[in-house]
Design a protein around this motif. Structure first.
Motif, short mmCIF file in Angstrom:
data_model
loop_
_atom_site.label_atom_id
_atom_site.label_comp_id
_atom_site.label_asym_id
_atom_site.label_seq_id
_atom_site.Cartn_x
_atom_site.Cartn_y
_atom_site.Cartn_z
N ARG A 133 0.82 -1.22 0.00
CA ARG A 133 0.00 0.00 0.00
C ARG A 133 0.85 1.26 0.00
O ARG A 133 0.45 2.29 0.55
CB ARG A 133 -0.93 -0.01 1.22
N SER A 134 2.06 1.19 -0.56
CA SER A 134 2.92 2.38 -0.54
C SER A 134 2.33 3.47 -1.44
O SER A 134 1.56 3.19 -2.36
CB SER A 134 4.33 2.03 -1.03
N SER B 99 0.74 -5.50 5.09
CA SER B 99 1.38 -6.35 6.09
C SER B 99 0.43 -6.82 7.19
O SER B 99 0.72 -7.78 7.89
CB SER B 99 2.58 -5.62 6.71
N VAL C 111 6.22 -6.42 -9.20
CA VAL C 111 6.86 -5.09 -9.10
C VAL C 111 8.17 -5.19 -8.31
O VAL C 111 9.06 -4.36 -8.46
CB VAL C 111 5.89 -4.10 -8.41
N ILE D 285 11.67 -5.53 -6.58
CA ILE D 285 13.09 -5.50 -6.99
C ILE D 285 13.89 -5.59 -5.72
O ILE D 285 13.91 -4.64 -4.93
CB ILE D 285 13.47 -4.18 -7.70
N THR E 256 8.58 1.46 -15.79
CA THR E 256 8.62 2.60 -14.87
C THR E 256 9.37 3.77 -15.51
O THR E 256 8.93 4.92 -15.48
CB THR E 256 9.30 2.19 -13.54
P1 NAD Z 1 7.34 -0.22 0.65
O1 NAD Z 1 8.32 -0.87 1.56
O2 NAD Z 1 7.10 1.24 0.73
O3 NAD Z 1 5.93 -0.94 0.83
C1 NAD Z 1 5.83 -2.30 0.98
C2 NAD Z 1 4.39 -2.64 1.21
O4 NAD Z 1 4.28 -4.05 1.31
C3 NAD Z 1 3.81 -2.05 2.49
O5 NAD Z 1 2.61 -1.39 2.17
C4 NAD Z 1 3.55 -3.25 3.40
O6 NAD Z 1 2.36 -3.12 4.13
C5 NAD Z 1 3.44 -4.38 2.39
N1 NAD Z 1 3.91 -5.63 2.99
C6 NAD Z 1 5.09 -5.87 3.60
N2 NAD Z 1 5.15 -7.15 4.04
C7 NAD Z 1 4.00 -7.73 3.68
C8 NAD Z 1 3.45 -9.02 3.83
N3 NAD Z 1 4.13 -9.98 4.45
N4 NAD Z 1 2.24 -9.27 3.33
C9 NAD Z 1 1.53 -8.30 2.69
N5 NAD Z 1 2.00 -7.06 2.50
C10 NAD Z 1 3.19 -6.77 2.99
O7 NAD Z 1 7.76 -0.68 -0.80
P2 NAD Z 1 7.50 -0.02 -2.25
O8 NAD Z 1 8.28 1.21 -2.38
O9 NAD Z 1 6.04 -0.01 -2.55
O10 NAD Z 1 8.21 -1.14 -3.15
C11 NAD Z 1 7.78 -2.48 -3.14
C12 NAD Z 1 8.73 -3.29 -4.00
O11 NAD Z 1 8.66 -2.81 -5.33
C13 NAD Z 1 10.22 -3.19 -3.59
O12 NAD Z 1 10.84 -4.40 -3.90
C14 NAD Z 1 10.73 -2.10 -4.51
O13 NAD Z 1 12.13 -2.20 -4.74
C15 NAD Z 1 9.96 -2.40 -5.76
N6 NAD Z 1 9.79 -1.28 -6.68
C16 NAD Z 1 9.97 -1.55 -7.97
C17 NAD Z 1 9.76 -0.57 -8.91
C18 NAD Z 1 9.93 -0.91 -10.37
O14 NAD Z 1 10.09 -0.04 -11.16
N7 NAD Z 1 9.85 -2.20 -10.71
C19 NAD Z 1 9.40 0.72 -8.52
C20 NAD Z 1 9.20 0.96 -7.17
C21 NAD Z 1 9.39 -0.05 -6.24
#
Ligand code: NAD
Length: 291
Positions: free
Chosen positions: A165-166, A193, A232, A234, A275
């Protein structure tokens, strides 16, 4: 099972941008200009920013990289953003996240002129997104929507599960998929989470967007036959067989999940490339809106 190939779709987007950029330059003698602020030397952030700069050059944009040490003060970053806001030659501003802990992310993001907010993180951009008004959509969910559109994946009436939910991925993704648009109209469940019975919720999903940052989290037993899976995640995982010393892993156990899917994105080669393509699209949109 069909792979949703980020390279193919990103290249198609970039080809279109090259044509539009040439037309823009011919009409105005001005190049679209993206300015990036990078604070500290986090390895992943360095890689992302370098790729953004390279991709700007690929499509004929100008770019500027402003670097600060990890010890830079909030005042220094604030001043840099204000300067870019006032610079008429700059069309798009991005501040690479995450920021060092002593700098307030919200303060910096809120300072960016919304007309240059190509990352779509400013509250004005987010508010417009929620209301379905034209705006800068955060690049990762925007890139995923471009991918769904390219492969003409039917979404109307489907149950989409977004894990994470980021503000930069999960939440805007859930909004886009639920909107009354051609590649929206899903019934969306946003998981995080604290979600209970996540396995069961995923197992009922037609579309799953995994954005939590835990390598291999989504396993085959959580995915129903024929589902669309968008990965998504990484995460750098130590791997001595690689020259860099690490491998990039997604949130999906690709090997076992892929055979069950109708469509799936690989990591790398999927969402990450989209992205950047989406960021470039936002930058050209910012440029065109100004003229
Ligand atoms: P973040 O850490 O801000 O958010 C992670 C989310 O996952 C949180 O909302 C949390 O509640 C949820 N979460 C964590 N553990 C969980 C679980 N066990 N069960 C259910 N939900 C859970 O991360 P973000 O910035 O949204 O990034 C997420 C991933 O995407 C990372 O690996 C990041 O590197 C990647 N990312 C990739 C791209 C791309 O271009 N491919 C862009 C942005 C982020």
């Amino acid at each position: 099972m069909q792979i949703l190939d980020g390279k193919t779709v990103a290249n198609a987007v970039k080809e279109q941008l090259i044509t539009e950029t040439v037309a823009h330059k011919n009409a105005t003698s001005h190049s679209p200009h993206l300015a990036a602020i990078l604070i500290g030397n986090d390895g992943a952030s360095e890689t992302y920013v370098a790729s953004k700069i390279k991709n700007c050059a690929d499509v004929g944009f100008k770019s500027t990289l402003i670097r600060f040490d990890a010890t830079a003060t909030e005042k220094e970053i604030t001043e840099a953003v204000i300067k870019l806001n006032e610079d008429d030659d700059v069309n798009g501003i991005l501040v690479q996240l995450p920021l060092p802990k002593h700098i307030n992310e919200a303060v910096i993001i809120n300072l960016i002129n919304p007309t240059k907010d190509v990352d779509g993180f400013h509250p004005i951009s987010v508010g417009k997104l929620v209301q379905g008004l034209p705006t800068f959509v955060p690049a990762t969910p925007f890139g995923i929507m471009l991918m769904l559109q390219h492969y003409q994946i039917e979404t109307a009436g489907k149950h989409a599960v977004v894990i994470g939910r980021s503000n930069i991925v999960g939440r805007p993704m859930s909004i886009l998929l639920s909107q009354n648009t051609q590649y929206g109209n899903c019934t969306v469940t946003l998981c995080h989470s604290r979600t209970k019975d996540l396995e069961k919720i995923c197992a009922g999903a037609d579309i799953i967007v995994a954005a939590l940052g835990i390598p291999g989290f989504l396993t085959a037993d959580m995915v129903k036959e024929g589902a669309v899976v968008i990965d998504v995640g990484i995460t750098r995982v130590a791997d001595e067989s690689k020259k860099s010393g690490y491998a990039i892993k997604g949130d999906v156990d690709f090997e076992n999940v892929a055979p069950k899917c109708s469509f799936i994105t690989p990591v790398p080669g999927g969402v990450g490339l989209m992205t950047i393509a989406a960021l470039l699209k936002n930058t050209l949109a910012a440029t065109s809106a100004k003229q």
